[in-house]
Design a protein around this motif. Structure first.
Motif, mmCIF file in Angstrom:
data_model
loop_
_atom_site.group_PDB
_atom_site.id
_atom_site.type_symbol
_atom_site.label_atom_id
_atom_site.label_comp_id
_atom_site.label_asym_id
_atom_site.label_seq_id
_atom_site.Cartn_x
_atom_site.Cartn_y
_atom_site.Cartn_z
ATOM 1 N N UNK A 1 0.752 -1.309 0.161
ATOM 2 C CA UNK A 1 -0.051 -0.020 -0.061
ATOM 3 C C UNK A 1 0.857 1.414 -0.070
ATOM 4 N N UNK A 2 0.802 1.957 -1.214
ATOM 5 C CA UNK A 2 1.457 3.114 -1.180
ATOM 6 C C UNK A 2 0.866 4.179 -1.381
ATOM 7 N N UNK A 3 1.088 5.411 -0.664
ATOM 8 C CA UNK A 3 0.523 6.724 -0.759
ATOM 9 C C UNK A 3 1.232 7.692 -0.799
ATOM 10 N N UNK A 4 1.086 8.626 -1.804
ATOM 11 C CA UNK A 4 1.718 9.947 -2.057
ATOM 12 C C UNK A 4 0.633 10.876 -2.011
ATOM 13 N N UNK A 5 1.032 11.871 -1.209
ATOM 14 C CA UNK A 5 -0.038 12.838 -0.889
ATOM 15 C C UNK A 5 0.580 14.356 -0.729
ATOM 16 N N UNK A 6 0.015 15.451 -0.933
ATOM 17 C CA UNK A 6 0.388 16.640 -1.081
ATOM 18 C C UNK A 6 -0.796 17.867 -1.103
ATOM 19 N N UNK A 7 -0.232 18.948 -1.512
ATOM 20 C CA UNK A 7 -1.178 19.783 -1.795
ATOM 21 C C UNK A 7 -0.799 20.513 -3.128
ATOM 22 N N UNK A 8 -1.719 20.907 -3.942
ATOM 23 C CA UNK A 8 -1.401 21.664 -5.259
ATOM 24 C C UNK A 8 -1.155 23.151 -5.001
ATOM 25 N N UNK A 9 -0.783 23.768 -5.906
ATOM 26 C CA UNK A 9 -0.541 25.137 -5.734
ATOM 27 C C UNK A 9 -1.402 25.926 -5.219
ATOM 28 N N UNK A 10 -2.880 25.620 -5.678
ATOM 29 C CA UNK A 10 -4.015 26.187 -5.373
ATOM 30 C C UNK A 10 -4.650 25.670 -4.001
ATOM 31 N N UNK A 11 -3.745 24.894 -3.388
ATOM 32 C CA UNK A 11 -4.147 24.545 -1.999
ATOM 33 C C UNK A 11 -4.717 23.307 -1.906
ATOM 34 N N UNK A 12 -5.400 22.867 -3.044
ATOM 35 C CA UNK A 12 -6.098 21.588 -2.996
ATOM 36 C C UNK A 12 -5.460 20.313 -2.476
ATOM 37 N N UNK A 13 -6.012 19.391 -1.537
ATOM 38 C CA UNK A 13 -5.126 18.489 -1.306
ATOM 39 C C UNK A 13 -5.202 17.112 -2.112
ATOM 40 N N UNK A 14 -4.254 16.482 -2.654
ATOM 41 C CA UNK A 14 -4.295 15.274 -3.227
ATOM 42 C C UNK A 14 -3.707 14.012 -2.899
ATOM 43 N N UNK A 15 -4.359 12.865 -2.746
ATOM 44 C CA UNK A 15 -3.831 11.715 -2.295
ATOM 45 C C UNK A 15 -3.773 10.385 -3.355
ATOM 46 N N UNK A 16 -2.791 9.944 -3.822
ATOM 47 C CA UNK A 16 -2.556 8.855 -4.639
ATOM 48 C C UNK A 16 -2.418 7.517 -3.835
ATOM 49 N N UNK A 17 -3.252 7.050 -3.949
ATOM 50 C CA UNK A 17 -3.173 5.663 -2.919
ATOM 51 C C UNK A 17 -3.436 4.438 -3.468
ATOM 52 N N UNK A 18 -2.440 3.592 -3.820
ATOM 53 C CA UNK A 18 -2.712 2.358 -4.795
ATOM 54 C C UNK A 18 -1.986 1.195 -4.119
ATOM 55 N N UNK A 19 -2.338 -0.194 -4.543
ATOM 56 C CA UNK A 19 -1.678 -1.367 -4.356
ATOM 57 C C UNK A 19 -0.944 -1.880 -5.361
ATOM 58 N N UNK A 20 -0.158 -2.568 -5.318
ATOM 59 C CA UNK A 20 1.003 -3.059 -6.559
ATOM 60 C C UNK A 20 1.005 -4.458 -6.510
ATOM 61 N N UNK A 21 1.318 -4.815 -7.779
ATOM 62 C CA UNK A 21 1.297 -6.301 -8.217
ATOM 63 C C UNK A 21 2.334 -7.046 -7.965
#
Lengths: 681, 561
Positions: free
Chosen positions: B370-390
């Motif tokens: 389970x790998x999660x990359x998360x942060x905020x964009x320039x306009x302040x919006x939050x992003x969370x990329x969360x995936x499982x791998x094979x």
């Protein structure tokens, strides 16, 4: 223009079926010859010559082909090579990280292009279409020579994010032209400019894989036809149920993946609508499977993609066909929990059912039908066998089903048929009730050899309105070839929220696709009675994954605005899910445009019987077993029945290519077009 | 009890299964988050009115739920008994993992199905929500020491009372998620699925009569048990043992032991987990219900003909002592349950390899990463990329293992690179098979993968929850182990960093242009290396599945010139 003859030719695994129509006289006739597997053009020409000796009188030949399907299933395509973005040559083999079966971990997958023939070049486009790294045409040439040295005959260029900007792929294609010895150069942004790299790669690579085989076949076929004096048009049926020219077919062979069955569904739609049943479920019972397809208000349902086999994904619009493993060759067994099962294991065509006497001793659905008297053991369909071995079928049923369940062999045979019927009914429910349709509005139209035996039972079990058996169910696909429209589909990924869409670019994209499509129709030299343009978008709420296919009302010369697109989405979404999700943004993922050139429809009255009488048609009586007891069923020769004849069940109607069984509480009538309509009394 | 003929029983089995399958399909189509919509991390079924035992379950849902959902329904039955106010039109919602199995991300909706004023059976829906609060977006917190750090914990409460929706409950649940729209959308999808189940089941009961359906359900359970007994009877009696290890619990860097002593005797099986490590501080514990569900998954991979019915477990008993990490109680963290059950399933395969060598396979890659990359964009919006791998599947009697498959507990597909890049500020620089990662053997294990991701925004936080960093997926019957899981961060200054706890890492800061690289294990081999034909090794070299060096060292085969 040459003569007035139109010929539909459906080349199947066992038989090549033909439908001839003389447009001048309105006369039509059918033909059936054995297929010549591996050299299909020979059987094709045999069939054509059987129906006419003057090919110069033939205006159009429309062909439904399984050459592409078989090449995929048997892995007998050409040697293709893949040029991918650096770091991504394994996309084809890694698939979407799936496995063939939920349960059991013994899955295997052999990609159609081995890893050795998949190479990479330095290049990169980002998701927004920006070129992050430019491509070097010289590197493409070097890699292409490597592929040629390994024997590659066709090449697929599949770069990441090329749906958003195909520039690097186009530069690669340009470079390839100077190196590649033939026209088999495929770039993914042309074949499928749609987001999702595996699906785009797979479709593009399968196209390259099929090109050498399908193009070679079509070239030979055309040359053979021409050598016989044919100067008309050769058209090919696509998986979407429309036809295309031979030039398009050679460039896009992947569009023939489901060519054969698609033609059958097209015919079914036309026959049923003409007979007053615009809503139909088609049911094709083959040796190993039962294929169903839904037609609502005369429109065939299209699926966006299909997997021909595990991992062989083709993403182009196709007639939606749902398949379950229940056919004539499906094996009946009692599991160790004591439950009766029919299929999915199958005896296939070889060795086939027990009654074929070719070595299988496990009972099949066909064996049950033979034991119950529903199939005439003395006159098997297809012509390959002289008679069927009823006693062997009965013994196998007794041993494997009757004894374990404590039933006599005949009751056990009926149990097999009932369980098989319930599985087929499940498939019909899946495409009708589960999609929000009321089965009472639908008729079942069986085609293929086995469907008409079960049609009545399925009408009762699902609660359908009626079953409709056309005059020649065995040649439905060939008939479909004759009436299929020309169709060209286009797609482009948009991937913007409704608010962010650049409307002028969006509208000019539609205009460009329409223009491209009209040009293809113009160039085909086919006479159309009219043209249709379908515009649709794949849309979803922001955050969702699955899209809804939204038809958009589009009028030439009038630009679409946001309100129109939103309203179309909300109407469709409400139709499917019942409630809207207010306050959440709407995203347009893909834009689809389809151009349809309508071809003249066959006047089905030419197929209606003339003369005949019920008495003439009577062939005698045969004992058949149904609802737990034996009945004396009258046997009729189907084609000697006059229009308007009404028969009550139990009855058996025999014809060359199928057997129709009318259950005791149903009746059959012959409509004005010669169709048999089976309905509750 | 109505006497039921065998044909009607076979027909009704299909009809009942179709109802559960259609409930699955309804949620997959309308769910918001890709973990349900694409990865199919959800399940639906019908459960016994009195016991909650599984009667019928959909075939498309996540395999692990097939065993776990009965416990969830049982929890609701007990709660409603205590309250004494169960009514037609009620729907319970909860995600308590100790009663209901699995982890906090899985929200269960449980609804009584009434006929003539009585509960005829229960319908339930479970789905993995995208975010349920807690310390880490996506809820795979590798350093949680209490479930409270893993997310909100909702005990069984009424979402609908007598058909009236309680919007206050929805408000509480959505307010505790980082992705409230997603939670709300998934919840609606689950409600739709239950509504549909009620409509379809009512129609079936009207068609056949309540007594007939009741008789069919009873029969189906008896037959499931009979089928399982027949399967077990084919195995050699004896006690078969297997041991494997988890790298650590994310808190303390010490291996955790998973040990199984599997006793087969006269058509019965006993799974004895007495020799396992005690409960751990980190999130690798699992509830007893989850342990039983995982055994069911392993067995169904080997005996594929057994149905999703509680009867399958009738001939099977379990020894799962209190205090072990397989019998967790509140508030022990359970967020990493997938890793523990994957390891358990591996021990079942290794143990059964001795009892039925022709039915097993080498172990699969054994970690969901389970790998999660998360942060905020320039306009302040939050992003969370969360995936499982094979990773790779094990070699088996019919051939080499599948390259890049999904985990045995799931049928999840992976999101496309292009969908991820369109949604998040990342660029994948590699998405490839990993050479030499499959365990050697007569049948080679399938290959794992290499995924490399570059950050396009200024900064992101990275979390990884993986396993198999120190103990590789084993082969069976002489087959070799696969490659270890490997995770690295490539810094802009050229430095390469690896996790302090093998494959678990929290709070890594990533700068623009830096990359994370995940190299996943393949599957274990099947049968001795000496029995692999030289031609197969040569083909592996040509395709780059096996390097020339490895071919020479492991198989003793020289590569083509």
């Amino acid at each position: 223009m040459s003569g007035r003859l139109v010929i539909g030719v459906d080349v199947g695994g066992t038989f090549t079926d033909l439908f001839f129509l003389d447009e001048a006289s309105g006369r039509s006739w059918i033909g059936k010859v054995p297929s010549t597997r591996g050299r299909e053009a020979i059987g094709f020409l045999n069939g054509v010559r059987q129906g006419t000796d003057d090919l110069s009188q033939v205006a159009t030949v429309v062909h439904g082909t399984t050459v592409g399907t078989n090449a995929l299933l048997e892995r007998k395509g050409g040697k293709a090579g893949v040029i991918a973005t650096e770091g991504f040559r394994d996309v084809l083999e890694m698939r979407r990280r799936d496995r063939p079966q939920t349960w059991g971990l013994w899955g295997q997958f052999e990609p159609v292009v081995p890893r050795e023939r998949r190479v990479e070049v330095a290049e990169r486009v980002l998701a927004d279409g920006t070129v992050h790294q430019a491509i070097d045409p010289e590197e493409v040439k070097v890699r292409a020579r490597d592929l040629l040295a390994l024997g590659a005959q066709a090449v697929a260029v599949t770069f990441i994010n090329s749906y958003a900007n195909g520039q690097n792929e186009r530069i690669a294609a340009e470079a390839l032209k100077s190196v590649w010895p033939n026209a088999y150069v495929n770039i993914s942004s042309e074949i499928l400019p749609e987001i999702r790299e595996f699906e785009r790669t797979s479709t593009t690579v399968l196209n390259a894989y099929l090109q050498p085989v399908v193009a070679d076949y079509l070239d030979r076929l055309e040359a053979d036809l021409n050598a016989q004096g044919f100067t008309g048009q050769l058209l090919i049926v696509q998986s979407n149920g429309g036809v295309m020219t031979i030039e398009t077919a050679k460039a896009r062979p992947v569009r023939t993946a489901l060519s054969g069955p698609a033609a059958g569904v097209i015919a079914a739609a036309h026959i049923a609508e003409t007979a007053g049943f615009p809503n139909v479920v088609t049911g094709d019972i083959g040796g190993t499977s039962f294929d169903v397809s839904l037609i609502a208000s005369g429109q065939t349902a299209l699926a966006a993609q299909t997997a021909i086999d595990f991992g062989l994904v083709v993403r182009t619009p196709m007639i939606e066909i749902t398949t379950i493993g229940a056919g004539g060759g499906s094996i009946a067994s009692v599991d160790r929990g004591g439950l009766l099962q029919v299929g999915p294991e199958s005896a296939g065509a070889v060795p086939g059912p027990v009654c074929y006497g070719q070595g299988n001793d496990r009972p099949t659905l066909t064996d049950a039908n033979v034991v119950l008297g529903r199939i005439n053991a003395e006159r098997p369909i297809g012509g390959g066998l002289a008679r069927l071995d009823v006693e062997a079928a009965k013994a196998a049923i007794a041993k494997h089903i009757g004894d374990p369940l404590g039933l006599d062999p005949v009751a056990a045979a009926e149990a097999i048929v009932r369980v098989a019927n319930s599985r087929m009914a499940g498939a019909i429910r899946l495409v009708s009730i589960e999609r929000g349709h009321n089965p009472r509005d639908f008729a079942l139209m069986p085609f293929g050899g086995g469907g008409a035996l079960h049609a009545g039972a399925l009408v009762k079990e699902v609660g359908l309105k009626a079953a409709l058996i056309p005059p020649y169910p065995g040649v439905t696909s060939a008939l479909g070839c004759v009436i299929a429209d020309m169709r060209h589909d286009f797609v482009q990924t948009v991937n913007r929220t409704l608010e962010d869409i650049d409307l002028s670019a969006f509208n000019s994209e539609i205009a460009r696709m329409v223009e491209d499509g009209e040009r293809l129709l113009d160039r085909s030299n086919v006479a159309f009675t009219g043209r249709d343009i379908h515009v649709a978008c794949d849309m979803l709420y922001l955050g969702q994954t699955h899209t809804v296919a939204v038809p958009i009302h589009w009028i030439k010369g009038r630009a679409l605005d946001r309100t129109a697109i939103r309203q179309a989405f909300e109407q469709k979404y409400r139709e499917i899910y019942g409630r809207l999700l207010d306050g959440i943004a709407i995203r347009v993922l893909n834009l689809h445009v389809a151009l349809i050139g309508r071809r003249p429809k066959l006047d089905l009255a030419v197929l209606a019987p003339s003369g005949g009488s019920i008495d003439d048609a009577k062939q005698g009586e045969r004992p058949i077993y149904v609802d737990g007891r034996w009945h004396d069923a009258t046997v009729y020769a189907r084609h000697r029945l006059p229009v308007g004849a009404i028969l009550s069940g139990p009855a058996i109607l025999e014809q060359q290519d199928t057997t129709i069984f009318v259950e005791p509480d149903l009746q059959a009538r012959v409509d004005a077009l010669g169709n048999i309509i089976i309905e509750p009394m | 009890m109505t006497d039921l003929d065998p044909v009607t029983l076979a027909v009704l089995k299909g009809r009942l299964e179709q109802i559960a399958d259609e409930m699955d399909a309804t949620l997959f189509r309308s769910a918001f988050n890709p973990i349900i919509a694409e990865a199919r991390d959800a399940s639906h079924g019908l459960y016994h009115a009195g016991t909650g035992d599984t009667l019928v379950q959909g075939k498309a849902g996540l395999p692990i739920f097939v065993g776990a959902m009965a416990f969830a329904v049982r929890a609701v039955i007990e709660k409603s008994k205590r309250q004494g106010d169960l009514a037609d039109g009620d729907v319970y919602i909860f995600n308590d993992p100790y009663d209901g199995g699995t982890h906090l991300s899985d929200f269960k909706l449980v609804r009584p199905f009434f006929r003539n004023g009585q509960v005829f059976c229960w319908l339930a829906s479970v789905g993995h929500w995208h975010d349920v609060g807690g310390n880490v977006p996506g809820n795979y917190n590798p350093i949680a020491t209490e479930c409270f750090q893993e997310g909100m914990l909702i005990p069984p409460v009424k979402l609908f009372a007598k058909g009236e929706i309680r919007t206050d409950v929805i408000d509480i649940v959505t307010a505790n998620s980082r992705l409230p729209n997603s939670a709300y959308g998934d919840l609606n999808g689950q409600i739709n699925a239950l509504d549909l189940g009620v409509r379809r089941l009512s129609a079936l009961l009207d068609e056949y009569g309540d007594d007939t359906i009741d008789a069919a359900l009873t029969q189906l359970r008896l037959r499931a048990a009979q089928l399982m007994r027949a399967n077990i009877a084919e195995l050699k009696d004896g006690t078969y043992s297997a041991e494997d290890f988890l790298d650590n619990d994310g808190i303390k860097d010490e291996p955790l032991k998973l040990a199984l002593d599997l006793k087969i005797e006269g058509g019965t099986m006993t799974f004895d987990f007495s020799r396992c490590s005690p409960a751990c501080a980190g999130p690798l514990n699992i509830a007893r219900s989850t342990t039983i569900a995982a055994c069911y998954v392993a067995l169904k991979h080997i005996f594929q003909d057994v149905p999703a019915n509680a009867g399958v477990l009738d001939p099977i008993s379990f020894i799962i002592p209190e205090g072990t990490l397989l019998a967790a109680t509140a508030p022990k963290p359970v967020g990493g349950y997938t890793e523990t059950i994957l390891r358990m399933i591996d021990t079942v395969f290794v143990a059964l390899a001795q009892a039925c060598p022709d039915r097993v396979n080498g172990c699969a890659y054994g970690t969901i990463n389970a790998l999660s990359l998360a942060g905020h964009r320039k306009d302040g919006r939050r992003w969370v990329m969360f995936s499982f791998f094979g990773g790779g599947h094990g070699g088996h009697p019919n051939g080499d293992g599948l390259n890049h498959g999904n985990a045995p507990i799931s049928t999840a597909t992976i999101p496309p690179v292009e969908i991820l890049e369109a949604a998040y500020p990342v660029m994948f620089t590699r998405w490839a098979l990993r050479p030499d990662s499959g365990g050697p053997g007569r049948s080679r294990g399938g290959l794992g993968a290499i995924y490399e991701i570059e950050l396009l925004e200024e900064q992101a936080d990275v979390f990884l929850f993986g396993e198999r960093g120190r103990f590789a997926p084993p082969g069976v019957l002489g087959g070799g182990a696969a490659a270890l899981n490997r995770f690295t961060v490539q810094r802009n200054d050229g430095e390469e960093e690896t996790p302090p706890m093998a494959s678990k890492w929290v709070g890594i800061k990533l700068a623009k242009g830096e990359r994370v690289r995940l190299e996943t294990p393949g599957g274990g081999g099947y049968g001795p290396v000496s029995e692999r034909p030289a031609a197969a090794v040569k083909r592996d070299i040509e395709n780059g599945y096996v390097s020339k060096d490895a071919a020479q060292a492991v198989y003793g085969v020289k590569g083509a010139a």
